[in-house]
Design an enzyme around this catalytic site. Structure first.
Site, PDB file in Angstrom:
ATOM      1  N   TYR A  85       0.838  -1.204   0.000  1.00  0.00           N
ATOM      2  CA  TYR A  85       0.000   0.000   0.000  1.00  0.00           C
ATOM      3  C   TYR A  85       0.871   1.253   0.000  1.00  0.00           C
ATOM      4  O   TYR A  85       0.571   2.230  -0.676  1.00  0.00           O
ATOM      5  CB  TYR A  85      -0.929   0.009   1.221  1.00  0.00           C
ATOM      6  CG  TYR A  85      -1.896   1.189   1.187  1.00  0.00           C
ATOM      7  CD1 TYR A  85      -3.125   1.071   0.533  1.00  0.00           C
ATOM      8  CD2 TYR A  85      -1.562   2.409   1.769  1.00  0.00           C
ATOM      9  CE1 TYR A  85      -3.997   2.141   0.467  1.00  0.00           C
ATOM     10  CE2 TYR A  85      -2.433   3.481   1.705  1.00  0.00           C
ATOM     11  CZ  TYR A  85      -3.647   3.346   1.058  1.00  0.00           C
ATOM     12  OH  TYR A  85      -4.498   4.411   0.986  1.00  0.00           O
ATOM     13  N   PHE A 137      -7.794  22.329 -23.993  1.00  0.00           N
ATOM     14  CA  PHE A 137      -8.054  20.902 -24.140  1.00  0.00           C
ATOM     15  C   PHE A 137      -9.256  20.581 -23.266  1.00  0.00           C
ATOM     16  O   PHE A 137      -9.422  21.150 -22.190  1.00  0.00           O
ATOM     17  CB  PHE A 137      -6.850  20.025 -23.776  1.00  0.00           C
ATOM     18  CG  PHE A 137      -7.180  18.577 -23.994  1.00  0.00           C
ATOM     19  CD1 PHE A 137      -7.295  18.090 -25.287  1.00  0.00           C
ATOM     20  CD2 PHE A 137      -7.465  17.730 -22.936  1.00  0.00           C
ATOM     21  CE1 PHE A 137      -7.687  16.771 -25.519  1.00  0.00           C
ATOM     22  CE2 PHE A 137      -7.850  16.409 -23.163  1.00  0.00           C
ATOM     23  CZ  PHE A 137      -7.955  15.942 -24.458  1.00  0.00           C
ATOM     24  N   THR A 138     -10.088  19.647 -23.728  1.00  0.00           N
ATOM     25  CA  THR A 138     -11.405  19.403 -23.105  1.00  0.00           C
ATOM     26  C   THR A 138     -11.335  19.223 -21.584  1.00  0.00           C
ATOM     27  O   THR A 138     -11.921  20.012 -20.832  1.00  0.00           O
ATOM     28  CB  THR A 138     -12.045  18.153 -23.746  1.00  0.00           C
ATOM     29  OG1 THR A 138     -11.109  17.075 -23.683  1.00  0.00           O
ATOM     30  CG2 THR A 138     -12.422  18.414 -25.203  1.00  0.00           C
ATOM     31  N   ASP A 228       1.496  20.916 -19.982  1.00  0.00           N
ATOM     32  CA  ASP A 228       0.819  19.650 -20.250  1.00  0.00           C
ATOM     33  C   ASP A 228       1.801  18.843 -21.092  1.00  0.00           C
ATOM     34  O   ASP A 228       1.958  19.073 -22.289  1.00  0.00           O
ATOM     35  CB  ASP A 228      -0.498  19.893 -20.999  1.00  0.00           C
ATOM     36  CG  ASP A 228      -1.255  18.590 -21.257  1.00  0.00           C
ATOM     37  OD1 ASP A 228      -0.612  17.528 -21.246  1.00  0.00           O
ATOM     38  OD2 ASP A 228      -2.479  18.646 -21.476  1.00  0.00           O
ATOM     39  N   LYS A 271      -0.248   8.318 -23.193  1.00  0.00           N
ATOM     40  CA  LYS A 271       0.158   8.656 -24.566  1.00  0.00           C
ATOM     41  C   LYS A 271       1.654   8.367 -24.748  1.00  0.00           C
ATOM     42  O   LYS A 271       2.035   7.226 -24.937  1.00  0.00           O
ATOM     43  CB  LYS A 271      -0.164  10.122 -24.868  1.00  0.00           C
ATOM     44  CG  LYS A 271      -1.643  10.384 -25.175  1.00  0.00           C
ATOM     45  CD  LYS A 271      -2.489  10.484 -23.959  1.00  0.00           C
ATOM     46  CE  LYS A 271      -3.849  11.099 -24.241  1.00  0.00           C
ATOM     47  NZ  LYS A 271      -4.687  11.149 -23.038  1.00  0.00           N
ATOM     48  N   ARG A 395     -13.431  16.337 -33.280  1.00  0.00           N
ATOM     49  CA  ARG A 395     -12.773  17.408 -32.532  1.00  0.00           C
ATOM     50  C   ARG A 395     -13.248  18.720 -33.153  1.00  0.00           C
ATOM     51  O   ARG A 395     -12.535  19.402 -33.866  1.00  0.00           O
ATOM     52  CB  ARG A 395     -11.242  17.304 -32.620  1.00  0.00           C
ATOM     53  CG  ARG A 395     -10.639  16.130 -31.916  1.00  0.00           C
ATOM     54  CD  ARG A 395     -10.391  16.260 -30.422  1.00  0.00           C
ATOM     55  NE  ARG A 395     -11.505  16.040 -29.546  1.00  0.00           N
ATOM     56  CZ  ARG A 395     -11.392  15.591 -28.299  1.00  0.00           C
ATOM     57  NH1 ARG A 395     -10.229  15.271 -27.797  1.00  0.00           N
ATOM     58  NH2 ARG A 395     -12.444  15.466 -27.533  1.00  0.00           N
ATOM     59  N   PHE A 462     -19.134  15.427 -25.656  1.00  0.00           N
ATOM     60  CA  PHE A 462     -18.757  14.615 -26.823  1.00  0.00           C
ATOM     61  C   PHE A 462     -18.608  13.139 -26.491  1.00  0.00           C
ATOM     62  O   PHE A 462     -18.777  12.281 -27.348  1.00  0.00           O
ATOM     63  CB  PHE A 462     -17.446  15.140 -27.444  1.00  0.00           C
ATOM     64  CG  PHE A 462     -16.291  15.144 -26.480  1.00  0.00           C
ATOM     65  CD1 PHE A 462     -16.105  16.196 -25.595  1.00  0.00           C
ATOM     66  CD2 PHE A 462     -15.393  14.087 -26.439  1.00  0.00           C
ATOM     67  CE1 PHE A 462     -15.053  16.180 -24.687  1.00  0.00           C
ATOM     68  CE2 PHE A 462     -14.334  14.069 -25.549  1.00  0.00           C
ATOM     69  CZ  PHE A 462     -14.178  15.118 -24.655  1.00  0.00           C
TER      70      PHE A 462
HETATM   71  C1  PLP Z   1      -3.326  17.038 -24.239  1.00  0.00           C
HETATM   72  C2  PLP Z   1      -4.051  16.198 -23.235  1.00  0.00           C
HETATM   73  N1  PLP Z   1      -4.076  16.588 -21.955  1.00  0.00           N
HETATM   74  C3  PLP Z   1      -4.724  15.879 -21.028  1.00  0.00           C
HETATM   75  C4  PLP Z   1      -5.424  14.730 -21.333  1.00  0.00           C
HETATM   76  C5  PLP Z   1      -6.197  14.009 -20.262  1.00  0.00           C
HETATM   77  O1  PLP Z   1      -5.597  12.823 -19.909  1.00  0.00           O
HETATM   78  P1  PLP Z   1      -6.384  11.485 -19.506  1.00  0.00           P
HETATM   79  O2  PLP Z   1      -7.196  11.052 -20.685  1.00  0.00           O
HETATM   80  O3  PLP Z   1      -5.271  10.522 -19.170  1.00  0.00           O
HETATM   81  O4  PLP Z   1      -7.220  11.778 -18.322  1.00  0.00           O
HETATM   82  C6  PLP Z   1      -5.413  14.281 -22.650  1.00  0.00           C
HETATM   83  C7  PLP Z   1      -6.152  13.051 -23.003  1.00  0.00           C
HETATM   84  O5  PLP Z   1      -6.669  12.832 -24.053  1.00  0.00           O
HETATM   85  C8  PLP Z   1      -4.712  15.046 -23.642  1.00  0.00           C
HETATM   86  O6  PLP Z   1      -4.699  14.661 -24.930  1.00  0.00           O
END
Ligand code: PLP
Length: 470
Positions: A85, A137-138, A228, A271, A395, A462
């Protein structure tokens, strides 16, 4: 044969061919479907590719997130999981790998990228703050908004033009950033949210000169620069190829220098890092770290696992090392480029220059007869699936969501369908099949009618929205 001579890829470009720096040890069979089966599956999924079952998909280009093939070393690492743990040895391996390749001092593990975005937003943002970034970013923007900030896009104008050939379309426009600082005051800006290879702009990189200038400007005002780093490795390749002074430098060297101009980073390790799950946050400021380490136990797990199993952290530590190998990055981005070259040769409208992780089809030019409110990019994703079972992602207007103040659709300039290439998964022959399917959809583009949204979720619509064909 008609007398045409056949050429390998290398010959077409007057060079010797290269191939992926790996060979295949295990295979996963793909299922082929009929058009009738795909029509039924798409109806069931409300014309949203996120709602398809993956067994109904032939070539899955929904995302490069968590879809990589792990190496034999990573799978071996999974057997070395220390599932204690607290204080798992895999955590310390992960911490050391991040410190070595990214150069940050303090590390907080999280289950994936949005876990990290949540923690950093809650820690640094106060209601009424403003967060500038090189395009939204979303999930990133949503966490910033949920913490009480307003997001401001300060990317250069070229990023919004899919045909502009600027080599670093991810760059921050320093004048826009300076104007925002003047307007709202530096004390209202907790950090600049800087993304490497900007996803929503088509995987477009940021130059070293730009991050250096952003850092200088922010230092003058006491504002942090947070990165990021999700696809920073791919960004490093573009710097090596396009920026003066970086030719011949290794990906690892460039990555480390880039990060040195930032105060911390969050990462979706799903990624660049070649794992199926994982994420992290890293900062240099000890006070901020203390806060993050406090909060991680509330939302993710203890500060030495943050939602990951020990074996996941081991695979991730190994993936970080593999991700910065020059041959790997060249072949990964090279495969994306190969697909881009075919589509460009056939005059199919895509975002140029081709980015690091995906081909983005320009749905506005693909379907000029469809108004944006008819979801052209979502329509194209549906048509591609119907044609061949290839899964892509919208997108455009659906991903952009609604303005939190007015409630109206955000209408982004870019209306794109993303063909995202998983790492080390598909071959050049798969890319050929994809290119031909895109061409088939392009040839029949005039018959596309668009979609209406019949179910709209409140957050990140989306993912789960449902559509009906017109
Ligand atoms: C540029 C970017 N930032 C953050 C994220 C969020 O990461 P996660 O999907 O691991 O939560 C993504 C995921 O698609 C991304 O492409």
């Amino acid at each position: 044969m008609t007398g045409r001579s056949l050429h390998t890829m290398g010959q077409q470009h007057d060079r010797r061919s290269w191939a992926e720096p790996w060979k295949i040890k295990m295979v996963e069979p793909l299922r082929m479907t009929t058009r009738e089966q795909r029509e039924a599956a798409l109806r069931e999924a409300g014309h949203n590719t996120f709602l398809l079952r993956s067994e109904d998909v032939y070539i899955d280009l929904l995302t490069d997130s968590g879809t990589s093939a792990m190496s034999d070393r990573q799978w071996a690492g999974m057997m070395l999981g220390d599932e204690a743990y607290a204080g798992s040895r895999n955590y310390y391996r992960l911490e050391a790998a991040i410190q070595r390749f990214y150069g940050y001092r303090y590390i907080v593990p999280t289950h994936q990228g949005r876990g990290a975005e949540h923690l950093i937003s809650q820690t640094l943002i106060k209601p009424g703050d403003h967060v500038p970034g090189n395009m939204y970013f979303t999930t990133t923007r949503l966490h910033q908004e949920l913490a009480g900030a307003t997001f401001h896009d300060v990317i250069i104008d070229e990023a919004h033009d899919p045909q502009d050939l600027h080599p670093f379309k991810g760059n921050v426009d320093l004048a826009k950033l300076a104007a925002l600082i003047d307007e709202v005051g530096a004390e209202k800006i907790p950090y600049v949210s800087l993304a490497g290879t900007v996803n929503m702009a088509g995987g477009q990189p940021v130059s070293m000169a730009n991050v250096r200038a952003v850092k200088e400007l922010c230092d003058r005002h006491g504002i942090r620069v947070l990165l990021d780093a999700t696809r920073m490795v791919e960004n490093a390749l573009f710097i090596a190829e396009r920026e003066e002074g970086y030719a011949g430098r290794s990906i690892a060297e460039i990555l480390l220098e880039f990060c040195s101009y930032t105060d911390g980073a969050w990462m979706s390790a799903k990624k660049d890092h070649l794992v199926n799950i994982g994420g992290w946050l890293a900062v240099n400021d000890q006070t901020v770290f203390e806060e993050l380490r406090n909060l991680v136990v509330v939302y993710e797990g203890l500060h030495t696992y943050g939602g990951m199993a020990g074996r996941d952290m081991e695979a991730l530590a190994i993936g970080i090392e593999e991700a910065v190998q020059d041959d790997h990055v060249r072949s990964r981005v090279g495969q994306v480029r190969y697909l881009g070259e075919l589509l460009t040769e056939w005059d199919i409208p895509i975002v140029q220059p081709v980015g690091g992780h995906a081909i983005f089809l320009d749905a506005r030019r693909f379907y000029p007869h469809l108004a944006q409110d008819l979801f052209p990019a979502q329509t194209l994703a549906a048509e591609l699936y119907l044609d061949s079972g290839i899964r892509s992602m919208e997108r455009g207007i659906a991903s952009a969501g609604r303005n939190p103040v007015t409630g109206d659709h955000n209408r982004p300039k870019l209306e794109l369908t993303r063909l995202t290439i998983p790492r080390r998964v598909y071959t050049q022959a798969h890319m050929d099949v994809v290119a031909e399917s895109v061409k088939a959809c392009y040839d029949s583009r005039e018959s596309a009618r668009g979609l209406v949204m019949r179910y709209e979720p409140k957050y990140l619509r989306f993912f789960q929205a449902r559509f009906d064909p017109l």
